[in-house]
Write an enzyme that holds these catalytic residues in place. Structure first.
Site: not given
Lengths: 364, 364
Positions: B90, B264, B302, B304, B307, B334
């Site tokens: 940005d 984003d 989940c 990930c 988890c 997560h």
């Protein structure tokens, strides 16, 4: 818990193996510190990649928060923090020393005023041990009373006698409960005769291993070294020896040469958080302006994920100045790796009968 | 930079591929935010495991600290932060909005007073672009002027005209330097006709992609949705569309249905730091006492590393209460994973022509 001495004897550098319900640990070993149930900033699998196989947690802090019953409900300390390796817990004895203004010691035990909420916490040799058993630690330390440096001979003698009396009660509880993996702790300050007395009384109780406590508290490296050597050679050769809370690479090397097998220290993670990285022969202050545009990793010869991963000193400095949490993650990781690398070097050197040369090369 | 529309058209859900010098990015894509050159708390290789292939950094913040010349000396932003994937930067336009009390806007550009040391920073369309080129970003955003909500029509029209004028200067610099990967940004507040005018003026300049700026600034989800739909269908179908700074899963799903390709937001890491975890259909406040002894992972469904790795809600709560940095690492991980999982679900659903059903299932 089973300890096998693979090489060496009662004094001088030793190679060993400590078998626990959570894996075998090659000694001499350095245990990163996870006081509150986490080695600060490091996910357990990342910690494992450093070669760490055992860590030290603190039963006093965990009993205060989240509470032993919570850790128990969450499956014990290993499950709680998802650490598959061995866990040694300290009893809270060190907090008698470090939280001196918040506690009252009697023959019965110690009463703390919690720094978190002012609550009263009573710890006796029996409850300190029970807490560690409930946490599920592989190796448990008895409640002891280290003395500060300097301390009077009278004060030291009294604390050492109390440590023995508490050790007897601990041993009684071990017998009653049929427990394994409980160490004894030798005290005695900087007084050779008090150390001798303590070794004699504590080893008479036949613990699974022996710790040397109350050192590295301000007595200086020379005095520590002298007392340590005097103490360690009196310990039985067939049990692991653990020098609590030590220390710098030079202290570890010297203690290994005296026959110590186990170490723990907060230095790698504490220094990692404040921007000090360990490198062969010294440290690097990463916040210093000199590193601003330096593309070099912390240590070009290091194979840790930070150095081998190409993170530059300039980037690490930026992260510290910007207050970014990745700063402490990366430097803690490097520092823990540095210590594990040192220990692997020590073990390899002992195995190959060239410890003295290795030690000398570290002093260059 | 090359964008290929694989499925869909000028409006409605689209599937695409953005090819950059740092890998291909499947769209719709969510880009975690690494404002200061790090996605807070996450080592780059861990970030990669979430499926993230592009991130957003902020050229304004990086120019302030460590400085563009430092990043350049350290090999550019990719080398600096060791991120192998695509980087969008940005320009600093958003800081005209977010740091309103510390800046003065003229037709020439914007003058900031640094919150770090009070130094003056001048940003023009030309220097904002040059900074991003020097940083080595794959996709660069022009300097623009978002307006707050509410803002008067006059104020909005003026800022939108200035955004166009700056876009023309940016386009001129792009032509002069032969640059690739520079997007245009559409403004116009919540006024449909100003958005139309902005789209017309900005798309006339033929940028590599188009961003919709100045939304999610307090206008509320319904108004945002209406303005977004009105704007997006006017954009050329063959260029990527990027909705800046958005947002919650529901906003992303709705924007995808309108034809947006890129997103984003700081939410996953910001919420990760304050103990709020994203779960299907809502959030979980991990500091709440109800989680104290809960052995359940954040989301049992989940996959990930947090988890699937078995870290319990009870442990995470403990880490937050104890002020441990592992808390923010695990919950940020997560949360970023949750977003990448959402985007993978969205892409799969578009690919198989069942986006509406997927969207409906997310609302259950």
């Amino acid at each position: 818990m089973r300890f096998t001495l693979l090489k060496g004897s009662g004094s001088g550098p030793r190679l060993g193996r400590l078998e626990t319900a959570h894996g075998a640990v090659e000694t001499p070993v350095f245990m990163p510190v996870g006081t509150q149930g986490t080695v600060k900033g490091l996910m357990p699998d990342l910690l494992e990649t450093t070669g760490a196989r055992a860590i030290l947690c603190n039963a006093y802090h965990l009993a205060l928060r989240p509470g032993v019953e919570v850790v128990e409900a969450l499956g014990g300390l290993h499950d709680f923090m998802r650490w598959p390796g061995a866990i040694v817990t300290d009893s809270g004895g060190f907090q008698i020393f470090s939280l001196a203004r918040h506690r009252k010691v009697t023959d019965e035990g110690v009463r703390f005023k919690s720094p978190l909420d002012g609550a009263t916490i009573d710890l006796s040799p029996e409850t300190a041990l029970a807490n560690q058993v409930r946490l599920g630690a592989d190796v448990r330390m008895p409640l002891d009373q280290p003395v500060p440096y300097p301390a009077s001979r009278t004060e030291t003698a009294e604390a050492t006698d109390r440590t023995t009396s508490w050790a007897r009660r601990t041993r009684e509880a071990v017998r009653r409960e049929g427990l394994e993996g409980v160490f004894g702790i030798v005290q005695g300050g900087v007084h050779a005769d008090l150390r001798e007395k303590s070794v004699s009384e504590i080893t008479d109780l036949d613990f699974a291993g022996y710790a040397v406590g109350g050192l590295s508290v301000g007595e200086g490296p020379e005095r520590m070294d002298a007392i340590l050597r005097h103490t360690v050679r009196l310990l039985p050769a067939d049990r692991p020896r653990y020098l609590m809370g030590v220390g710098y690479a030079r202290d570890i090397l010297s203690a290994v040469s005296a026959g110590v097998d186990m170490f723990d220290c907060t230095l790698p993670t504490r220094n990692g958080r404040n921007g000090t990285a360990f490198v062969r022969g010294g440290t690097l202050r990463l916040k210093n302006a000199v590193h601003a545009s330096d593309p070099t990793p912390i240590d070009p010869g290091c194979s840790c994920p930070v150095c081998a991963g190409g993170f530059s000193r300039g980037y690490l400095r930026h992260l510290f100045l910007a207050g970014e949490s990745l700063a402490l993650i990366l430097v803690s990781l490097h520092n823990v790796w540095f210590y594990q690398d040192l220990m692997a070097g020590i073990r390899g050197a002992i195995r190959e009968g060239r410890f003295e040369a290795f030690w000398a090369s570290c002093r260059e």
